[in-house]
Write a protein that holds these residues in place. Structure first.
Motif, PDB file in Angstrom:
ATOM      1  N   SER A  11      77.428 -88.454  26.335  1.00 36.27           N
ATOM      2  CA  SER A  11      76.319 -88.338  25.779  1.00 36.27           C
ATOM      3  C   SER A  11      76.049 -89.573  24.720  1.00 36.27           C
ATOM      4  O   SER A  11      74.744 -89.965  24.387  1.00 36.27           O
ATOM      5  CB  SER A  11      76.683 -87.168  24.565  1.00 36.27           C
ATOM      6  OG  SER A  11      77.753 -87.522  23.862  1.00 36.27           O
ATOM      7  N   LEU A  29      72.537 -90.764  23.460  1.00 33.65           N
ATOM      8  CA  LEU A  29      72.283 -90.849  21.892  1.00 33.65           C
ATOM      9  C   LEU A  29      71.558 -92.064  21.556  1.00 33.65           C
ATOM     10  O   LEU A  29      70.531 -91.978  20.867  1.00 33.65           O
ATOM     11  CB  LEU A  29      73.655 -90.476  21.206  1.00 33.65           C
ATOM     12  CG  LEU A  29      73.610 -90.256  19.916  1.00 33.65           C
ATOM     13  CD1 LEU A  29      72.491 -89.283  19.454  1.00 33.65           C
ATOM     14  CD2 LEU A  29      74.917 -89.849  19.452  1.00 33.65           C
ATOM     15  N   PHE A  48      77.703 -92.437  16.786  1.00 32.51           N
ATOM     16  CA  PHE A  48      77.434 -91.215  15.863  1.00 32.51           C
ATOM     17  C   PHE A  48      77.005 -91.653  14.624  1.00 32.51           C
ATOM     18  O   PHE A  48      76.460 -91.044  13.711  1.00 32.51           O
ATOM     19  CB  PHE A  48      78.708 -90.336  16.015  1.00 32.51           C
ATOM     20  CG  PHE A  48      78.748 -89.825  17.297  1.00 32.51           C
ATOM     21  CD1 PHE A  48      78.144 -88.407  17.510  1.00 32.51           C
ATOM     22  CD2 PHE A  48      79.394 -90.241  18.664  1.00 32.51           C
ATOM     23  CE1 PHE A  48      77.829 -87.756  18.719  1.00 32.51           C
ATOM     24  CE2 PHE A  48      79.414 -89.480  19.716  1.00 32.51           C
ATOM     25  CZ  PHE A  48      78.594 -88.207  19.786  1.00 32.51           C
ATOM     26  N   VAL A  62      73.400 -91.940  13.741  1.00 32.22           N
ATOM     27  CA  VAL A  62      72.635 -90.687  13.616  1.00 32.22           C
ATOM     28  C   VAL A  62      72.281 -90.656  12.250  1.00 32.22           C
ATOM     29  O   VAL A  62      71.296 -90.477  11.730  1.00 32.22           O
ATOM     30  CB  VAL A  62      73.234 -89.564  14.196  1.00 32.22           C
ATOM     31  CG1 VAL A  62      72.300 -88.368  13.695  1.00 32.22           C
ATOM     32  CG2 VAL A  62      73.172 -89.681  15.534  1.00 32.22           C
ATOM     33  N   SER A  94      72.677 -98.873  24.289  1.00 29.16           N
ATOM     34  CA  SER A  94      73.036 -97.759  25.353  1.00 29.16           C
ATOM     35  C   SER A  94      73.193 -98.700  26.605  1.00 29.16           C
ATOM     36  O   SER A  94      74.177 -98.350  27.355  1.00 29.16           O
ATOM     37  CB  SER A  94      71.947 -97.227  25.243  1.00 29.16           C
ATOM     38  OG  SER A  94      70.734 -97.516  25.628  1.00 29.16           O
ATOM     39  N   ALA A 149      67.323 -88.678  28.061  1.00 31.99           N
ATOM     40  CA  ALA A 149      67.183 -89.165  26.510  1.00 31.99           C
ATOM     41  C   ALA A 149      65.901 -88.580  25.976  1.00 31.99           C
ATOM     42  O   ALA A 149      65.842 -88.175  24.923  1.00 31.99           O
ATOM     43  CB  ALA A 149      67.416 -90.711  26.333  1.00 31.99           C
ATOM     44  N   MET A 173      70.984 -85.708  18.068  1.00 32.91           N
ATOM     45  CA  MET A 173      72.387 -85.824  18.477  1.00 32.91           C
ATOM     46  C   MET A 173      72.905 -84.517  19.168  1.00 32.91           C
ATOM     47  O   MET A 173      73.696 -84.658  20.052  1.00 32.91           O
ATOM     48  CB  MET A 173      73.182 -85.768  17.185  1.00 32.91           C
ATOM     49  CG  MET A 173      74.700 -86.030  17.502  1.00 32.91           C
ATOM     50  SD  MET A 173      75.737 -86.329  15.841  1.00 32.91           S
ATOM     51  CE  MET A 173      75.545 -84.804  15.097  1.00 32.91           C
ATOM     52  N   CYS A 183      71.653 -84.617  22.666  1.00 32.27           N
ATOM     53  CA  CYS A 183      72.556 -85.418  23.308  1.00 32.27           C
ATOM     54  C   CYS A 183      74.023 -84.741  23.780  1.00 32.27           C
ATOM     55  O   CYS A 183      74.349 -84.939  25.147  1.00 32.27           O
ATOM     56  CB  CYS A 183      72.485 -86.623  22.959  1.00 32.27           C
ATOM     57  SG  CYS A 183      70.896 -87.372  22.844  1.00 32.27           S
TER      58      CYS A 183
END
Ligand SMILES: Nc1ncnc2c1ncn2[C@@H]1O[C@H](COP(=O)(O)OP(=O)(O)OP(=O)(O)O)[C@@H](O)[C@H]1O
Ligand SMILES: Nc1ncnc2c1ncn2[C@@H]1O[C@H](COP(=O)(O)OP(=O)(O)OP(=O)(O)O)[C@@H](O)[C@H]1O
Ligand SMILES: [Mg+2]
Ligand SMILES: [Mg+2]
Lengths: 323, 515, 310, 367
Positions: free
Chosen positions: A18, A22, A165, A168, A219, A243, A258, A261
């Motif tokens: 993921s 993300l 993370f 986010v 990414s 995405a 989040m 994903c």
């Protein structure tokens, strides 16, 4: 194997799968919240993957690889901006075009430079982002339930994964708690209001697409030199579109992005795991079902069967003051 | 007549004017929207600008506000020439503007909208609290009440407009421009607005009020300028002018052109509207339980201030907008479930209010527009195919009959002038020989010659025994054409009068004051 | 005789460190020995293969060698159009008088590396990651399982395929994930038969401190000390022989099946993995090799009946 | 003063500006070639020779062009109705299923010309079916057709792979594809047509579907500019509000336009499946659906323009293959780059040069 171990394994896999979604979906979030649709996420990701692999291979430094990935991705963003903001071109056409350019150019240059059919050579150890074992992971490994979850799901990813993370809450905070975010959201809803408030719509949108480029840089880099150790032809393999689906599925909101994903990553992990195994009572489930599921779910959402997704109102429409 | 064209007039010759516009010129491609405009406005006054649709009022104000750039000319604020390159510069110069189409972010709160662009820092947290306090102070000071946390799209229009004014005040505006602020307001809201404006004037603010409603000009302004076709044709002290003079200046002719028409000979009822209620996309009731009849051989005019439900009524009858409840009966047949095309089949013709967005496809060639809505007619081709020869022949006939210029059916419609575009629509609809003709703003933005021509056609249609329903915001047009006049206010029909009714009486009814 | 040899690779590309690179090695070897130049081409899609083969043939190249089963139908068509040109196809059979078909007994080589895997495994669990799910790859898996069971009868073999289309040869990310899954389930040796995707398998195994097994070329050097061995398939020999035989006018059409006996498949030992192969392992695998050559051990070929003995 | 609304003569709007945009795309492509150390001129020479120099080269060029005509028409028809169909790729893929099923069912029993109408119908119906759900969602639920068609491309790919791998594959064969059609299921090559021009087709798979494509061009022209439905589609495409005023039924028009668009995309499969490969293969569309976007943009959504643009892209595809053969440093992916640049300049940046051209034009007009 124990059910719980399987779960831990799948969750770990889901998390890894993921991450690129993300970063990319957050990139799309910034761009589309500012009213610039971005079908070109896929291409940016691919271009960034190529650039980061090249740079990491040449310099042997993962961080320089990341820098190159971000740089190239931002260049693509700027072209998208030039076409769709400055020249008021069709944003979708521009995105499609850039996807093609990225898909072709990476292979053409890769072949010309490395002669490996478009691939880059394997990037050696220091040129990659390697897994980080979080403190205490080994110590708690044997604690029931929590131990494996911490040691195998939460710990053991590379730095980019944790950054994803972290991105986010940062994205949320930037969008909803800063001046930049307020103006960015406004420009995606009613650029006229922003313009009459004395803010440049053009510059605002450029900044948004640059942020999108920045995030796609991560990414792409993750794909090339964190998850793998080289660039491979078309290695984004449609993740940019997944995405995009996640972004829509999350109704253009950071925290739901989040979860979307993670869900789509989870589906992918389950697909890998389920391959060749049969489900009692159903038989072998074709992996294609899992591959198609993110798209099917997004369609169902778009059809308005699970809540309505309102795209930013000015999305896709070039801002024209004088007709 | 005193010609003050281009003249400089201020209430107190010794004082420096708040605003001076010198030689402002602006074109949009072929459209010359502002031609060499000169204007002075004294501090602490309310200055009105009137003019027909498309006269260039909004353009001029947008230039002053930095939204558009003038091609030529100079702007001076309090005597100092300044360059207003963007709205930021205008705001800095103390200019605030309430746009004709609100410039609000609909899913933001009031507070967020007010803060936008003047957030006072990179981060919202603390500055939002400060902004809230300031906003509440302004609300109290000027009597502009709104809930700072209300979401714009959930607020009534009046409240949205208050937000726009608050936005300007919050930015420290000394000069406030309001572009047609009352077009969307109920009379009560409009009164409230005028009270606010008076308070603002007392505080020393300079206000520019754009409108086409003469009554408003007379009621509140200190001075007034008239625009016509991109030019500033006159400036007057309000106290020294009359409604008649202004109206004449506005249209550049005697307004009360009386169309020769004979007695109406009403026949059977062709359109019958019963308890019709129409709501808009947001669920606001626009037409409220309306009932009336239109007979063959008569023209029924619907008078009213723009935004009181006439447009929605017309669209509901035409089959473009779905009614919420009630019945529409055409020639004895209920048409509730029929779309615009089927209603045409029943003998309905419709000249829409907005020719650019509805009546015409501007990118089409003229002949293609001459069949819009009637393209399924066997006359224009059998089966699935169009018979282009027949269509072009037909179009050329209409061009000749209606004197549409240039007489070229293969020309793109966008390249015809506004008046000729309207003639294309009128020709198409009237030449259908309909039983029932519904007409919206038939002469908006159309020159005199064309106005007379179109008026004559409408009367001929009546004389041929058709039923005509006419909607116009031009009271004179309604009065000179209609056999009966229905006055609409706030979505309701508040009364019926004959064509000879005094303008004042109708005006009062339109304002919702007398029945 | 004067020859103009040509070589068409599979879609994995010349430097896949595996199958195609082996073919390239054979051609280079020939060039070094004879000084004869050759032309090669890397198709990147299926439609290109046929055009490339035809282009070579029509420009007078002879012999034309195409490695990869993907060019089977292309070869069928083009070889019929140019009956005077000699063609070689690797990994597939084309029954025409001017075509030599070289196939390998991958099950035998896989058996050998399976045996080593079984012996090297601490957990008694090993993995197999195939590329595209086709009979050819199942053949690899089937031989491997047999070898593993020969070492440890109760061993578990996890088997996964990267995909079902040509893209599966080029998806190291998914291959890596599959490998990680197998490792999570306890596998400590993973055999990759997946073209360029295999790079992801070896990478993941190395990253997780487990052992990988390479395929086609000797891939031991990719992660020294982390690749147990490689199942070497002598594609280079096929290419070299094709060129050489044509030069010496000894070209023969027909099917050549190369197994352990013909030295067509084997396992690789070099300084990168010497430390990983214990003397017992070395002894056992050499014995197995001899048994296969002698015919006392028969490795089942999946493609003979499309099934694998359980 | 803005230049956006200054009218330009048609030969500039439809001839000069697209040409300049195209040249810009080629200029940047040349830069890429130069960057990787090859001569753009040499490359161009190989490109032209490889695509037009021989009979079989022309055959290949026209073979590719045939596919692009179908997908270009598909994109154009939807575009006229104001719909951006990015799903031609997936519709063509699924259309292949219809075409293949017809061939598989009939090739044992009847000659090709009996199979052909069934194959055409099969391809069209399956392609249209794949466009139906996005169309319905757009018409009834307002779901953005761009997004839904993208999603359907992926769903279609998954579906087709599943069918080919699990259902249609020939047992024991390596590749996931159907059996080879017998002659009765194939579309014959157009040797005779090439012979008329004194050219030898050779192995090029240029086949009867080219003629079908030309017929479709004519039918699309007829539909758009000569029928009532086409009139309604154009009205809706240019001015949705005028369409409502005119009583054009939105739902019906959107759905029909998309069905036609999907059917045209589906017919692309005739060329690749029944014409060239004589079997249904994985990913046989190979991006032709996306090329259709470029072709439609270049061809200004007019059948004649589409034919010209499709041939241009045919030249790129065939010439590009030959080019990469002659210059191994330039891979065939170069044409993907060119394709992207053409879409960028002819599509997204189409108005970039307009203001400058308007100024020059006004200067010349004044002089
Ligand atoms: N952005 C624009 N681009 C092109 N033309 C424009 C633009 N804005 C206005 N125009 C044209 O300029 C002329 C003046 O328009 P403007 O909006 O200033 O009129 P107005 O007096 O405000 O009319 P209304 O009473 O309808 O608001 C009109 O012909 C209009 O069509
Ligand atoms: N959107 C447009 N695109 C192209 N040309 C236009 C456009 N709008 C107006 N024009 C051109 O500008 C000229 C002036 O238009 P405008 O509508 O201002 O005419 P007008 O003076 O109001 O005429 P009329 O009295 O007939 O309304 C027209 O003759 C037309 O050729
Ligand atoms: Mg205005
Ligand atoms: Mg006009």
């Amino acid at each position: 194997m124990e059910f719980f171990d399987i779960l831990v394994s799948i969750l770990g896999s889901a998390l890894r799968l993921s991450i690129p979604l993300l970063f990319t979906a957050l990139a799309g979030l910034f761009s589309e919240r500012a009213g610039v649709f971005d079908i070109g996420l896929e291409g940016k990701m691919l271009a960034a993957a190529f650039a980061s692999a090249c740079a990491a291979y040449v310099t042997g430094s993962a961080w320089l690889g990341l820098l190159a990935g971000i740089g190239v991705s931002i260049v693509f963003s700027l072209v998208h901006g030039f076409a769709s903001i400055t020249n008021r071109g069709n944003q979708i056409v521009s995105g499609v075009a850039l996807n093609f350019v990225a898909m072709g150019l990476t292979v053409v240059l890769g072949q010309a430079w490395f002669g490996q059919g478009g691939r880059t050579p394997q990037v050696p150890g220091d040129g990659r982002f390697s897994p980080i074992i979080l403190p205490g992971a080994d110590a708690v490994r044997d604690v029931p339930i929590i131990g494996p979850l911490y040691a195998n799901v939460i710990s053991g990813h590379n730095i980019l994964a944790y950054m994803a993370f972290l991105a986010v809450p940062i994205a949320w905070w930037v969008l909803f708690r800063t001046r930049f975010g307020l103006r960015l959201r406004a420009v995606g809803e009613n650029p006229g209001a922003v313009d009459t408030a004395g803010i440049s719509v053009t510059w605002m949108r450029y900044r948004a697409v640059i942020v999108a480029g920045f995030l796609c840089g991560f990414s792409g880099t993750y794909l090339a030199i964190a998850q793998s150790a080289a660039f491979i032809n078309n290695m984004s393999a449609g993740k940019g579109y997944i995405a995009l689906a996640a972004l829509i599925f999350a109704k253009w909101k950071p925290v739901p992005v989040m979860f979307a994903c993670l869900l789509f990553g989870f589906l992918d992990a389950v697909a890998n795991f389920m391959q060749g195994k049969s489900v009692p009572g159903i038989g072998e489930v074709p992996v294609q079902i899992f591959q198609a599921l993110p798209y099917i779910l997004t369609i169902v959402l778009l059809a308005g069967f699970i809540g309505v997704a309102h795209a930013p109102k000015a999305g896709g429409v070039p801002y024209v003051k004088e007709r | 007549m005193r010609d003050l064209k281009g003249g400089r007039l201020s209430l107190d010759p010794s004082a420096v004017p708040a605003i001076e516009l010198v030689g402002i010129d602006k074109s949009f491609g072929p459209v010359h929207a502002n031609k060499n405009i000169n204007l002075n406005i004294a501090k602490g006054t309310i200055h009105g600008i009137i003019g027909e649709n498309g006269a260039g009022k909004s353009t001029l104000m947008s230039i002053l506000y930095g939204f558009y750039q003038a091609d030529q000319g100079e702007i001076r604020i309090s005597g100092k020439p300044i360059l207003i390159r963007d709205s930021q510069a205008a705001i800095a110069a103390g200019i605030g503007m309430v746009h004709q189409h609100f410039m609000l972010v609909e899913n933001f709160t009031v507070l967020e909208n007010v803060m936008l662009g003047v957030e006072g820092g990179q981060f919202l947290g603390r500055s939002a609290d400060k902004a809230r306090a300031e906003l509440e102070r302004l609300e109290k000071e000027y009597g502009l009440e709104v809930d700072p946390d209300g979401i714009i799209e959930e607020l009534p229009v009046g409240a949205q407009q208050r937000v726009e004014i608050l936005k300007a005040l919050y930015r420290g505006a000394d000069i406030l421009i309001l572009d047609e602020p009352t077009g969307v307001l109920t009379p009560a809201e409009a009164d409230h607005l005028f009270n606010v404006l008076r308070v603002l004037r007392e505080q020393g603010k300079t206000i520019i009020l754009i409108t086409h409603k003469l009554r408003e000009i007379m009621a509140i302004t200190d001075s007034v300028s008239v625009m016509r076709r991109g030019e500033m044709v006159a400036t007057r002290k309000t106290a020294e002018t009359t409604v008649e003079e202004l109206a004449e200046l506005m249209v550049g002719r005697h307004v009360l052109l009386h169309v020769e028409k004979g007695e109406a000979r009403p026949g059977p009822v062709l359109l019958s509207v019963r308890n019709l209620t129409v709501k808009d996309a947001r669920g606001v009731t626009m037409v409220d339980n309306v009932s009336f009849d239109v007979r063959a051989g008569e023209i029924v005019g619907i008078a009213g201030v723009a935004g009181n439900g006439q447009s929605e009524l017309l669209e509901a009858i035409a089959g473009i907008r779905k009614p919420f409840s009630g019945e529409i009966i055409m020639d004895g047949q209920p048409v509730a479930g029929l779309d615009a095309a089927r209603r045409r089949d029943l003998g309905l013709a419709h000249i829409p209010e907005d020719r650019h967005h509805m009546g015409l496809v501007l990118k089409f060639e003229e002949y293609e527009n001459s069949i819009l809505g009637y393209h399924r007619d066997p006359k224009y081709g059998r089966g699935a195919f169009l018979d282009l020869n027949a269509i072009r022949k037909d179009a050329e006939d209409k061009i000749a009959k209606y004197d549409i210029r240039p007489p070229n059916a293969r020309l793109r419609t966008a390249n015809f002038s506004g008046g000729n575009q309207q003639k294309i629509v009128v020709a198409r609809e009237i030449e259908r020989d309909p039983k029932l003709l519904i007409v919206g703003q038939p002469t908006r933005g159309v020159d005199v010659g064309a106005i007379e021509f179109i008026h004559r056609r409408i009367i001929e249609t009546r004389d041929a025994g058709k039923a005509v329903l006419l909607v116009s915001v031009e009271l004179d047009e309604i009065r000179s054409l209609s056999d009966r006049i229905l006055v609409m206010f706030a979505g309701r029909i508040v009364g019926e009068k004959t064509g000879e009714t005094e303008e004042q009486t109708l005006g009062l009814m339109m304002a919702g004051i007398a029945a | 005789a004067e020859i103009k040899p040509a070589l068409v690779y599979g879609t994995g590309g010349k430097f896949d460190k595996s199958f195609n690179e082996a073919a390239f090695g054979g051609a280079e070897q020939f060039k070094k020995e004879t000084g004869v130049e050759y032309r090669d081409f890397e198709p990147t899609s299926d439609t290109q293969g046929e055009q490339a083969i035809r282009n070579f043939a029509s420009r007078g190249f002879n012999p034309v060698v195409a490695v990869s089963f993907a060019w089977t139908s292309a070869m069928e068509k083009v070889a019929a159009e140019f009956p005077d040109t000699k063609f070689v196809i690797v990994d597939s059979v084309v029954d025409l008088p001017n075509v030599r078909s070289v196939v390998y007994k991958e099950e035998e080589g896989s058996y050998l590396v399976g045996l080593l895997a079984g012996m090297a495994s601490q957990t008694g669990k090993v993995g197999f990651v195939g590329g595209m799910d086709i009979p050819l790859i199942r053949k690899f898996g089937c031989g491997y399982v047999q070898g593993v069971k020969a070492a440890k009868a109760d061993a578990t073999v996890f088997q996964n395929m990267v995909g079902t289309t040509g893209a599966a040869w080029n998806d190291p990310v998914r291959a890596g994930e599959l490998t990680k899954n197998q490792i999570d389930q306890g596998a400590d040796v993973v055999y990759a038969a997946a073209g360029a995707s295999g790079l992801g398998v070896l990478q993941t195994a190395a990253d997780n401190g487990k052992l990988g097994i390479g395929v086609d070329s000797n891939q031991n050097h990719l992660h020294p000390g982390k690749v147990l061995t490689s199942m070497v398939k002598r594609v280079d020999l096929a290419v070299y022989n094709a060129f050489k035989d044509t030069q010496d006018d000894k070209f023969t059409a027909g099917v050549e099946a190369l197994g352990v006996k013909e030295d067509g498949v084997t396992y690789a030992v070099d300084e990168n993995n010497k430390a990983l192969i214990t003397p017992e392992m070395s002894e056992a695998v050499e014995k197995a090799k001899a048994d296969i050559i002698a015919g006392t051990v028969k490795v089942h070929d999946y493609m003979s009946d499309n099934s694998c003995p359980k | 003063m803005t230049t956006a609304s200054v009218p330009l003569p048609n030969w500039i709007s439809y001839g000069l500006i697209p040409l300049i945009n195209l040249l810009l795309a080629f200029f940047f492509s040349g830069l890429v070639v130069w960057w990787i150390g090859e001569s753009p001129w040499e490359a161009l020479k190989f490109l032209i020779q490889g695509s037009l120099g021989r009979g079989d080269a022309i055959g290949f060029t026209l073979f590719y062009a045939t596919s692009f005509i179908f997908t270009g028409l598909s994109v154009a028809v939807a575009f006229h109705a104001g719909l951006f169909n990015i799903g031609s790729e997936g519709q063509a893929y699924v259309g292949g299923l219809g075409a293949a099923l017809a061939a598989l069912a009939l090739d044992h029993y009847v000659p090709w010309y009996v199979t052909m109408p069934f194959a055409v119908a099969g391809a069209a119906i399956f392609g249209a079916a794949w466009a139906f759900i996005p169309a319905w969602l757009q018409a009834k639920r307002g779901s953005h057709i761009v997004i839904t068609t993208i999603m359907f491309n992926f769903i279609g790919a998954a579906l087709m792979v599943y069918l080919l791998v699990n259902v249609l594959i020939v047992p024991g064969k390596m590749a996931p594809e159907t059996r080879t059609f017998l002659e009765g299921g194939q579309l014959p090559k157009l040797d005779w047509l090439m012979a008329l021009f004194g050219l030898k087709l050779g192995p090029a798979p240029f086949n009867v579907s080219f003629l079908i494509a030309l017929v479709m061009c004519y039918l699309v022209w007829l539909l758009i500019w000569r029928t009532k439905l086409g009139y309604e589609m154009r009205t809706l495409g240019i001015s949705p509000s005028a369409a409502i005023y005119a009583g054009v039924p939105y739902v019906r028009t959107v759905i029909i336009a998309m069905l036609i668009s999907g059917a045209l995309a589906g017919m692309m499969a005739l060329n690749a499946v029944n014409g060239a490969a004589a079997r249904l293969q994985v990913e046989f569309v190979a991006g032709a659906g996306f090329v259709g976007i470029a072709v439609s943009l270049m061809g200004r959504s007019h059948p004649v323009g589409i034919i010209l643009a499709a041939i241009l892209f045919g030249i790129l595809y065939q010439g590009g293959a030959d080019l990469s053969f002659e210059m191994p440093t330039i891979t065939r992916d170069m044409i993907v780059v060119i394709q992207g640049l053409v879409i960028l300049f002819a599509g997204a940046l189409e108005h970039m040069l307009r203001p400058a051209i308007v100024r020059v034009y006004q200067q010349i007009a004044r002089a």
